[in-house]
Design a protein around this motif. Structure first.
Motif, PDB file in Angstrom:
ATOM      1  N   HIS A  93      37.099  51.975  57.085  1.00  0.00           N
ATOM      2  CA  HIS A  93      37.782  50.679  57.093  1.00  0.00           C
ATOM      3  C   HIS A  93      38.435  50.407  55.739  1.00  0.00           C
ATOM      4  O   HIS A  93      39.597  50.003  55.671  1.00  0.00           O
ATOM      5  CB  HIS A  93      36.777  49.570  57.417  1.00  0.00           C
ATOM      6  N   LEU A  94      37.696  50.645  54.661  1.00  0.00           N
ATOM      7  CA  LEU A  94      38.224  50.372  53.325  1.00  0.00           C
ATOM      8  C   LEU A  94      39.430  51.245  52.998  1.00  0.00           C
ATOM      9  O   LEU A  94      40.441  50.757  52.486  1.00  0.00           O
ATOM     10  CB  LEU A  94      37.128  50.597  52.276  1.00  0.00           C
ATOM     11  N   LEU A  95      39.336  52.536  53.307  1.00  0.00           N
ATOM     12  CA  LEU A  95      40.381  53.467  52.896  1.00  0.00           C
ATOM     13  C   LEU A  95      41.598  53.443  53.802  1.00  0.00           C
ATOM     14  O   LEU A  95      42.736  53.474  53.315  1.00  0.00           O
ATOM     15  CB  LEU A  95      39.816  54.893  52.841  1.00  0.00           C
ATOM     16  N   LEU A  96      41.364  53.389  55.109  1.00  0.00           N
ATOM     17  CA  LEU A  96      42.471  53.564  56.049  1.00  0.00           C
ATOM     18  C   LEU A  96      43.045  52.246  56.556  1.00  0.00           C
ATOM     19  O   LEU A  96      44.257  52.145  56.757  1.00  0.00           O
ATOM     20  CB  LEU A  96      42.008  54.415  57.233  1.00  0.00           C
ATOM     21  N   GLU A  97      42.204  51.257  56.762  1.00  0.00           N
ATOM     22  CA  GLU A  97      42.700  50.002  57.326  1.00  0.00           C
ATOM     23  C   GLU A  97      43.141  49.005  56.251  1.00  0.00           C
ATOM     24  O   GLU A  97      44.114  48.279  56.439  1.00  0.00           O
ATOM     25  CB  GLU A  97      41.628  49.373  58.224  1.00  0.00           C
ATOM     26  N   MET A 117      38.770  48.602  44.782  1.00  0.00           N
ATOM     27  CA  MET A 117      40.004  47.929  44.415  1.00  0.00           C
ATOM     28  C   MET A 117      40.793  47.640  45.688  1.00  0.00           C
ATOM     29  O   MET A 117      41.214  48.556  46.398  1.00  0.00           O
ATOM     30  CB  MET A 117      40.845  48.793  43.469  1.00  0.00           C
ATOM     31  N   PHE A 118      40.938  46.350  45.999  1.00  0.00           N
ATOM     32  CA  PHE A 118      41.701  45.922  47.165  1.00  0.00           C
ATOM     33  C   PHE A 118      43.131  45.572  46.734  1.00  0.00           C
ATOM     34  O   PHE A 118      43.343  45.057  45.627  1.00  0.00           O
ATOM     35  CB  PHE A 118      41.063  44.683  47.801  1.00  0.00           C
ATOM     36  N   PRO A 119      44.114  45.819  47.587  1.00  0.00           N
ATOM     37  CA  PRO A 119      45.492  45.477  47.220  1.00  0.00           C
ATOM     38  C   PRO A 119      45.723  43.983  47.056  1.00  0.00           C
ATOM     39  O   PRO A 119      46.614  43.561  46.332  1.00  0.00           O
ATOM     40  CB  PRO A 119      46.326  46.054  48.369  1.00  0.00           C
ATOM     41  N   ASP A 120      44.910  43.163  47.747  1.00  0.00           N
ATOM     42  CA  ASP A 120      45.027  41.712  47.607  1.00  0.00           C
ATOM     43  C   ASP A 120      43.723  41.073  48.084  1.00  0.00           C
ATOM     44  O   ASP A 120      42.841  41.738  48.632  1.00  0.00           O
ATOM     45  CB  ASP A 120      46.223  41.157  48.399  1.00  0.00           C
ATOM     46  N   HIS A 121      43.616  39.759  47.880  1.00  0.00           N
ATOM     47  CA  HIS A 121      42.370  39.067  48.239  1.00  0.00           C
ATOM     48  C   HIS A 121      42.175  39.013  49.750  1.00  0.00           C
ATOM     49  O   HIS A 121      41.029  38.993  50.242  1.00  0.00           O
ATOM     50  CB  HIS A 121      42.377  37.655  47.658  1.00  0.00           C
ATOM     51  N   ASP A 122      43.265  39.006  50.517  1.00  0.00           N
ATOM     52  CA  ASP A 122      43.141  38.977  51.979  1.00  0.00           C
ATOM     53  C   ASP A 122      42.433  40.222  52.498  1.00  0.00           C
ATOM     54  O   ASP A 122      41.680  40.161  53.476  1.00  0.00           O
ATOM     55  CB  ASP A 122      44.522  38.844  52.628  1.00  0.00           C
ATOM     56  N   SER A 123      42.689  41.363  51.839  1.00  0.00           N
ATOM     57  CA  SER A 123      42.022  42.600  52.253  1.00  0.00           C
ATOM     58  C   SER A 123      40.522  42.498  52.060  1.00  0.00           C
ATOM     59  O   SER A 123      39.738  42.977  52.883  1.00  0.00           O
ATOM     60  CB  SER A 123      42.577  43.781  51.453  1.00  0.00           C
ATOM     61  N   LEU A 124      40.112  41.882  50.963  1.00  0.00           N
ATOM     62  CA  LEU A 124      38.691  41.653  50.716  1.00  0.00           C
ATOM     63  C   LEU A 124      38.104  40.739  51.792  1.00  0.00           C
ATOM     64  O   LEU A 124      37.025  41.011  52.326  1.00  0.00           O
ATOM     65  CB  LEU A 124      38.491  41.044  49.333  1.00  0.00           C
ATOM     66  N   SER A 125      38.819  39.675  52.139  1.00  0.00           N
ATOM     67  CA  SER A 125      38.335  38.748  53.164  1.00  0.00           C
ATOM     68  C   SER A 125      38.182  39.444  54.508  1.00  0.00           C
ATOM     69  O   SER A 125      37.188  39.244  55.220  1.00  0.00           O
ATOM     70  CB  SER A 125      39.291  37.560  53.289  1.00  0.00           C
ATOM     71  N   ARG A 126      39.153  40.274  54.853  1.00  0.00           N
ATOM     72  CA  ARG A 126      39.069  40.996  56.132  1.00  0.00           C
ATOM     73  C   ARG A 126      37.903  41.984  56.135  1.00  0.00           C
ATOM     74  O   ARG A 126      37.247  42.182  57.167  1.00  0.00           O
ATOM     75  CB  ARG A 126      40.385  41.716  56.411  1.00  0.00           C
ATOM     76  N   THR A 127      37.636  42.595  54.988  1.00  0.00           N
ATOM     77  CA  THR A 127      36.504  43.523  54.896  1.00  0.00           C
ATOM     78  C   THR A 127      35.185  42.793  55.079  1.00  0.00           C
ATOM     79  O   THR A 127      34.272  43.276  55.757  1.00  0.00           O
ATOM     80  CB  THR A 127      36.522  44.254  53.539  1.00  0.00           C
ATOM     81  N   TYR A 128      35.078  41.610  54.475  1.00  0.00           N
ATOM     82  CA  TYR A 128      33.859  40.817  54.642  1.00  0.00           C
ATOM     83  C   TYR A 128      33.666  40.440  56.110  1.00  0.00           C
ATOM     84  O   TYR A 128      32.553  40.516  56.649  1.00  0.00           O
ATOM     85  CB  TYR A 128      33.926  39.563  53.775  1.00  0.00           C
ATOM     86  N   GLU A 129      34.760  40.059  56.787  1.00  0.00           N
ATOM     87  CA  GLU A 129      34.686  39.726  58.212  1.00  0.00           C
ATOM     88  C   GLU A 129      34.309  40.957  59.031  1.00  0.00           C
ATOM     89  O   GLU A 129      33.528  40.873  59.988  1.00  0.00           O
ATOM     90  CB  GLU A 129      36.028  39.171  58.678  1.00  0.00           C
ATOM     91  N   PHE A 130      34.851  42.117  58.653  1.00  0.00           N
ATOM     92  CA  PHE A 130      34.524  43.365  59.340  1.00  0.00           C
ATOM     93  C   PHE A 130      33.023  43.642  59.251  1.00  0.00           C
ATOM     94  O   PHE A 130      32.389  44.029  60.242  1.00  0.00           O
ATOM     95  CB  PHE A 130      35.317  44.514  58.713  1.00  0.00           C
ATOM     96  N   CYS A 131      32.444  43.446  58.064  1.00  0.00           N
ATOM     97  CA  CYS A 131      31.012  43.685  57.889  1.00  0.00           C
ATOM     98  C   CYS A 131      30.185  42.717  58.733  1.00  0.00           C
ATOM     99  O   CYS A 131      29.192  43.120  59.349  1.00  0.00           O
ATOM    100  CB  CYS A 131      30.639  43.558  56.413  1.00  0.00           C
TER     101      CYS A 131
END
Length: 231
Positions: A93-97, A117-131
């Motif tokens: 998820h982190l690398l490809l999505e 290192m996320f490209p933006d804060h939204d990517s971090l938010s989506r990762t947290y939701e994914f978890c």
């Protein structure tokens, strides 16, 4: 704006949980991942162990590992290329999505500590939701945002960071390379010589940080061993 996050994941929800359970005094540090288009990720891993025969036997039985290859050996460390099974979803998820870069990943058996290192804060938010959606217990320790100050927390200048990020995106660090130095220079609109100097300085800064981290790791391991010694 790019965001750096330090977080922890329980060992049993990431990878190598069975191996850590069987092998005492094991330390694992992932140097880098090679993301695959087939929704998988191949880690290149440094392993510190007192018994590599037992470690590899445990690795062969570990359900999170499909296969592995020992690439190099130095004293009590070995360097491995591993194929992890698809169930190690967080890395994929982190690398490809989210197009993230895992800059640190290490464990001594309690939890996996990752820096991403996320490209933006939204990517971090989506990762947290994914978890949350997948039942992964992600504990965030710290979040940094890269700004226009002279230095980032990696010891890089902003121009060095942008250069490394562009080089990664263009496949300059892939094996085989998907972009030449000249193509990278054209993309960044700098001369070949300026790019070469910038990369050397950036790599030097990263090496300094890596050596500092390695020294800290050795000190930590020495402290653990001293605690176990009988009076």
């Amino acid at each position: 704006m790019a965001t750096i996050t330090d977080f922890q994941v329980p060992i049993e929800q990431f990878a190598l949980a069975d191996t850590f359970a069987r092998i005492p005094d094991l330390y694992v540090e992932i140097e880098r991942f090679a993301a695959q288009e087939s929704a998988s990720a191949i880690p290149f891993v440094w392993v510190t162990s007192d018994d590599f025969e037992a470690f590899e036997a445990a690795l062969s039985d570990d359900p999170s590992v499909d296969s592995y290859t020992a690439l190099a050996e130095f004293d009590d460390e070995r360097f491995y290329r591993m194929n992890w099974v698809d169930e190690v979803e967080l890395v994929v998820h982190l690398l490809l999505e989210e197009e993230g870069a895992i800059t640190q990943a290490r464990s001594n058996g309690d939890t996996w500590s990752l820096q991403v290192m996320f490209p933006d804060h939204d990517s971090l938010s989506r990762t947290y939701e994914f978890c949350e959606e997948n039942g992964l217990a992600l504990t965030v320790d710290s979040i940094y945002r890269l700004d226009n100050e002279d230095k980032t927390q990696f010891g890089l200048t902003e121009s060095q960071y942008r250069t490394l990020a562009e080089a990664k995106d263009m496949g300059y660090y892939d094996v085989p390379r998907e972009a030449t130095m000249s193509e990278l220079a054209d993309s960044l609109d700098v001369s070949h010589q300026a790019l070469s100097e910038r990369l050397r300085r950036a790599h030097g800064n990263l090496v300094d940080r890596a050596l500092s981290a390695s020294n800290a790791k050795q000190e930590e391991r020495g402290e653990r061993q001293s605690v176990r010694k009988p009076d």
